[in-house]
Design a protein around this motif. Structure first.
Motif, PDB file in Angstrom:
ATOM      1  N   GLN A   2     -39.647  23.485 -28.392  1.00 34.55           N
ATOM      2  CA  GLN A   2     -38.401  24.187 -28.105  1.00 34.55           C
ATOM      3  C   GLN A   2     -37.390  23.238 -27.478  1.00 34.55           C
ATOM      4  O   GLN A   2     -36.210  23.296 -27.783  1.00 34.55           O
ATOM      5  CB  GLN A   2     -38.695  25.366 -27.166  1.00 34.55           C
ATOM      6  CG  GLN A   2     -37.532  26.261 -26.922  1.00 34.55           C
ATOM      7  CD  GLN A   2     -37.469  27.380 -27.961  1.00 34.55           C
ATOM      8  OE1 GLN A   2     -38.324  27.502 -28.817  1.00 34.55           O
ATOM      9  NE2 GLN A   2     -36.454  28.195 -27.855  1.00 34.55           N
ATOM     10  N   LEU A   3     -37.878  22.361 -26.589  1.00 36.81           N
ATOM     11  CA  LEU A   3     -37.004  21.423 -25.901  1.00 36.81           C
ATOM     12  C   LEU A   3     -36.361  20.433 -26.884  1.00 36.81           C
ATOM     13  O   LEU A   3     -35.177  20.117 -26.769  1.00 36.81           O
ATOM     14  CB  LEU A   3     -37.806  20.677 -24.830  1.00 36.81           C
ATOM     15  CG  LEU A   3     -37.022  19.725 -23.932  1.00 36.81           C
ATOM     16  CD1 LEU A   3     -35.938  20.474 -23.176  1.00 36.81           C
ATOM     17  CD2 LEU A   3     -37.955  19.028 -22.989  1.00 36.81           C
ATOM     18  N   ALA A   8     -31.566  18.535 -29.938  1.00 38.63           N
ATOM     19  CA  ALA A   8     -30.910  18.238 -31.206  1.00 38.63           C
ATOM     20  C   ALA A   8     -29.606  19.005 -31.348  1.00 38.63           C
ATOM     21  O   ALA A   8     -28.607  18.478 -31.846  1.00 38.63           O
ATOM     22  CB  ALA A   8     -31.846  18.549 -32.366  1.00 38.63           C
ATOM     23  N   GLU A   9     -29.587  20.263 -30.898  1.00 40.73           N
ATOM     24  CA  GLU A   9     -28.356  21.058 -30.976  1.00 40.73           C
ATOM     25  C   GLU A   9     -27.292  20.532 -30.028  1.00 40.73           C
ATOM     26  O   GLU A   9     -26.107  20.494 -30.370  1.00 40.73           O
ATOM     27  CB  GLU A   9     -28.666  22.521 -30.672  1.00 40.73           C
ATOM     28  CG  GLU A   9     -29.393  23.221 -31.806  1.00 40.73           C
ATOM     29  CD  GLU A   9     -29.574  24.702 -31.534  1.00 40.73           C
ATOM     30  OE1 GLU A   9     -28.867  25.243 -30.657  1.00 40.73           O
ATOM     31  OE2 GLU A   9     -30.428  25.293 -32.204  1.00 40.73           O
TER      32      GLU A   9
END
Length: 106
Positions: A2-3, A8-9
């Protein structure tokens, strides 16, 4: 996991510069200030000296071959071998001013 997705976003949303500054790495060769006439003169002197040395080398090879004709075959063979190296050296000297700029420009 998730991290990594969140990272990346965040990177994708970060502002990016529009265009990097243009750099011309393929600029033509240019002489330094004041060398426009001096360097070609040096090249001419070096070429003149090399051609003079080639003439002396060819004469020396011929003399070695003449002296070594009788009972000194090793000297004649050295003269004939030196003839090849002298002609090769003269060829390189005479082709240098045309080949080097062609390689750099190519």
């Amino acid at each position: 996991m998730q991290l990594m997705h969140i990272a990346a976003e965040v990177v994708a949303l970060a502002p990016m510069p529009a265009d990097p500054p243009a750099t011309n790495w393929d600029a033509p060769a240019a002489p330094p200030p004041g060398m426009e006439t001096v360097f070609p003169q040096w090249v001419g002197w070096a070429k003149y000296a090399a051609i003079g040395a080639g003439i002396v080398g060819l004469i020396a090879c011929g003399i070695m071959m003449m002296i070594g004709r009788r009972n000194r075959s090793h000297l004649a063979a050295e003269g004939a071998g030196g003839l090849l190296w002298t002609v090769a050296g003269l060829s390189i000297v005479s082709l240098a001013s045309g080949v080097v700029p062609a390689i750099i420009a190519g």
